[in-house]
Scaffold this active site. Structure first.
Site, short mmCIF file in Angstrom:
data_model
loop_
_atom_site.label_atom_id
_atom_site.label_comp_id
_atom_site.label_asym_id
_atom_site.label_seq_id
_atom_site.Cartn_x
_atom_site.Cartn_y
_atom_site.Cartn_z
N HIS A 120 12.69 -3.11 2.03
CA HIS A 120 12.15 -1.81 2.43
C HIS A 120 13.07 -0.70 1.94
CE1 HIS A 120 9.07 -3.49 4.99
NE2 HIS A 120 9.98 -4.36 5.41
N LEU A 121 12.44 0.40 1.55
CA LEU A 121 13.21 1.57 1.13
C LEU A 121 13.91 2.19 2.34
CD1 LEU A 121 10.26 2.86 -0.98
CD2 LEU A 121 12.47 2.18 -1.95
N ARG A 156 7.16 0.00 13.89
CA ARG A 156 7.71 -0.52 12.62
C ARG A 156 8.81 -1.55 12.85
NH1 ARG A 156 5.55 3.00 8.64
NH2 ARG A 156 5.23 5.07 9.53
N ALA A 177 3.10 -1.01 4.90
CA ALA A 177 2.63 -1.03 6.28
C ALA A 177 2.10 -2.41 6.70
CB ALA A 177 1.56 0.03 6.48
N ARG A 190 13.02 3.65 12.82
CA ARG A 190 11.87 4.58 12.84
C ARG A 190 11.01 4.34 14.08
NH1 ARG A 190 9.25 4.38 7.01
NH2 ARG A 190 8.14 6.16 7.90
N GLU A 197 12.04 -9.98 1.93
CA GLU A 197 11.36 -8.73 2.33
C GLU A 197 12.30 -7.56 2.08
OE1 GLU A 197 9.74 -8.80 6.36
OE2 GLU A 197 10.18 -6.66 6.52
N ARG A 255 5.18 12.00 -3.55
CA ARG A 255 4.96 12.50 -2.19
C ARG A 255 6.12 12.09 -1.29
NH1 ARG A 255 -0.79 12.14 -2.24
NH2 ARG A 255 -1.34 13.26 -4.13
N HIS A 271 3.93 -4.92 9.19
CA HIS A 271 3.89 -4.88 10.65
C HIS A 271 2.59 -5.41 11.23
CE1 HIS A 271 7.19 -2.29 9.56
NE2 HIS A 271 6.37 -1.42 8.99
N TYR A 297 11.15 8.97 1.30
CA TYR A 297 11.20 7.80 0.42
C TYR A 297 11.92 8.04 -0.91
CZ TYR A 297 7.88 5.77 3.71
OH TYR A 297 7.29 5.28 4.85
N ASP A 356 1.00 -15.78 6.55
CA ASP A 356 0.52 -17.12 6.21
C ASP A 356 0.69 -17.39 4.71
OD1 ASP A 356 -0.15 -17.55 8.85
OD2 ASP A 356 -2.30 -17.18 8.57
N ASN A 397 7.92 -5.84 -0.92
CA ASN A 397 7.87 -4.74 0.04
C ASN A 397 6.41 -4.64 0.48
OD1 ASN A 397 7.77 -2.42 1.53
ND2 ASN A 397 8.88 -1.14 0.05
N PRO A 412 0.79 -1.23 0.00
CA PRO A 412 0.00 0.00 0.00
C PRO A 412 0.83 1.28 0.00
CG PRO A 412 -0.12 -1.12 2.13
CD PRO A 412 0.55 -2.07 1.18
N ASN A 413 0.35 2.21 -0.81
CA ASN A 413 0.86 3.57 -0.93
C ASN A 413 2.17 3.69 -1.70
OD1 ASN A 413 -1.28 4.86 0.51
ND2 ASN A 413 -0.42 3.99 2.39
O1 CA2 Z 1 10.45 1.63 3.93
C1 CA2 Z 1 9.60 0.96 3.34
O2 CA2 Z 1 9.76 0.48 2.22
C2 CA2 Z 1 8.24 0.75 4.01
O3 CA2 Z 1 7.76 -0.53 3.62
C3 CA2 Z 1 7.33 1.85 3.50
C4 CA2 Z 1 5.95 1.80 4.11
C5 CA2 Z 1 6.05 1.80 5.63
O4 CA2 Z 1 4.76 1.68 6.21
C6 CA2 Z 1 6.94 0.67 6.14
O5 CA2 Z 1 7.04 0.76 7.55
C7 CA2 Z 1 8.32 0.78 5.52
C8 CA2 Z 1 5.13 3.01 3.67
C9 CA2 Z 1 4.99 3.12 2.18
C10 CA2 Z 1 4.35 4.43 1.86
O6 CA2 Z 1 4.89 4.90 0.63
C11 CA2 Z 1 4.78 6.22 0.37
C12 CA2 Z 1 5.52 6.68 -0.69
C13 CA2 Z 1 5.49 8.00 -1.01
C14 CA2 Z 1 4.70 8.87 -0.29
C15 CA2 Z 1 3.95 8.40 0.77
C16 CA2 Z 1 3.98 7.07 1.09
#
Ligand code: CA2
Length: 164
Positions: A102-103, A113, A79, A109, A100, A19, A82, A24, A89, A76, A11-12
């Site tokens: 993550h950026l 997380r 969210a 953080r 797994e 953004r 967590h 990120y 599963d 990836n 997600p996102n």
């Molecule tokens: O660091 C990562 O890759 C995360 O998976 C990013 C997730 C965060 O919830 C994890 O804890 C770590 C959030 C992704 C949201 O992506 C956005 C990208 C641009 C602007 C806003 C959100």
């Protein structure tokens, strides 16, 4: 055998580049996917990359990955990392090696997380290197698929820890 790898983003992550660049970065998800196709191609692998904001899509894709001919998954989970027992599963049930990525470095953080549920079903994790985390995760997975991992690590992968 040509290794086939499924790359999933949760997600996102479609917002990357548009953004919160301070957190990120400015690279878009499409650019990350393009780079993975290049890196994978240079390694003789086939890469398919998908993103969804919906937990169920990610669960379904993990569940169908082996049947669809993939040999491993880079994910990836965003969210859902967590929170999602369903993804944990599904990753376990996939029967495939899952990495797994993550950026950011979630351990550096907020405390919530620091816990990864999905990670319990994963062969390994790469975090904190921005878009490069995806590439490093892919390269590690390809090494594993080619049996190029050190034997003690490969052995642990056969018997992943399932404890608390
Ligand atoms: O660091 C990562 O890759 C995360 O998976 C990013 C997730 C965060 O919830 C994890 O804890 C770590 C959030 C992704 C949201 O992506 C956005 C990208 C641009 C602007 C806003 C959100």
């Amino acid at each position: 055998m040509t290794p086939r790898v499924l790359v999933l983003s949760g997600p996102n992550l479609q917002l990357l580049g548009a953004r919160e660049p301070a957190l990120y970065g400015s690279t878009t998800l499409a650019e990350i996917h393009g780079r993975l196709l290049e890196v994978g191609g240079a390694e003789g692998a086939e890469i398919e990359a998908r993103q969804s904001n919906h937990e169920g899509d990610l669960v379904t894709w993990l569940g169908e990955a082996a049947r669809d001919g993939f040999h491993g998954v880079v994910i990836n989970p965003g969210a859902y990392t967590h929170t999602s027992v369903a993804l944990l599963d599904a990753a376990r049930a996939s029967g495939l090696p899952v990495i797994e990525v993550h950026l950011s470095n979630p351990d550096a953080r907020e405390p919530f997380r620091r816990r990864t549920l999905v990670g319990r079903a994963c062969l390994g994790r790469v975090a904190g290197f921005g878009p490069l985390s995806y590439e490093l995760g892919l390269l590690g997975l390809l090494r594993h698929l080619r049996r190029e991992m050190p034997p003690e690590i490969a052995a642990r992968v056969e018997q992943p820890a399932r404890g608390a």
